[in-house]
Write an enzyme that holds these catalytic residues in place. Sequence first.
Site, short mmCIF file in Angstrom:
data_model
loop_
_atom_site.label_atom_id
_atom_site.label_comp_id
_atom_site.label_asym_id
_atom_site.label_seq_id
_atom_site.Cartn_x
_atom_site.Cartn_y
_atom_site.Cartn_z
N GLN A 155 4.97 9.12 -52.15
CA GLN A 155 4.47 8.33 -50.79
C GLN A 155 3.11 7.59 -51.18
OE1 GLN A 155 5.20 10.37 -47.10
NE2 GLN A 155 4.37 8.60 -46.15
N PHE A 156 3.16 6.54 -51.75
CA PHE A 156 2.09 5.99 -51.88
C PHE A 156 1.13 5.46 -50.80
CE2 PHE A 156 4.65 2.48 -51.20
CZ PHE A 156 3.86 1.34 -50.53
N THR A 157 1.67 5.59 -49.60
CA THR A 157 1.15 5.24 -48.37
C THR A 157 0.26 6.30 -47.78
OG1 THR A 157 2.74 6.16 -47.02
CG2 THR A 157 3.01 3.72 -47.54
#
Length: 150
Positions: A78-80
């Site tokens: 989850q790059f966010t």
Amino acid sequence: MRVVIQRVSRASVTINGSVKSLINKGLLILLGMEDADGQEDIQWLSNKITQLRVFNDDNDIMNLSVKDVGGELLVVSQFTLHAKTKKGNRPSYITAAKPEISVPLYEAFVEQLSKDLGKEVQTGEFGAHMDVELVNDGPVTILIDTKNKE
């Protein structure tokens, strides 16, 4: 590396209508990576997660690890988690690792977790649009960043 860890009674990842991974009692791990992350971060974080005492013992005290209870792990990239929101209303993801760095890190992290846990770790699919479902047990949610080690 930055993670959101949730103690779950069950969790799953569905992609295009098909369940890719499913766990029962264990930990759902949302994982974000930066360019500066490396093997030291992987080893420290994997050890921390597999030893984290967030499951209840017979006295109803959080005193047992996922290993102690025979639990399962599900890791979802989850790059966010590296969103920067200081300026404006649209998050910036400039510090999130690009795929050429994050994919090998993600794979190495899953491999290390599996080794430390002593069994296969379930995963999402890197870069895919995923529906993640969970039943947070507690609720228990822990945030860890390897740069702060807290």
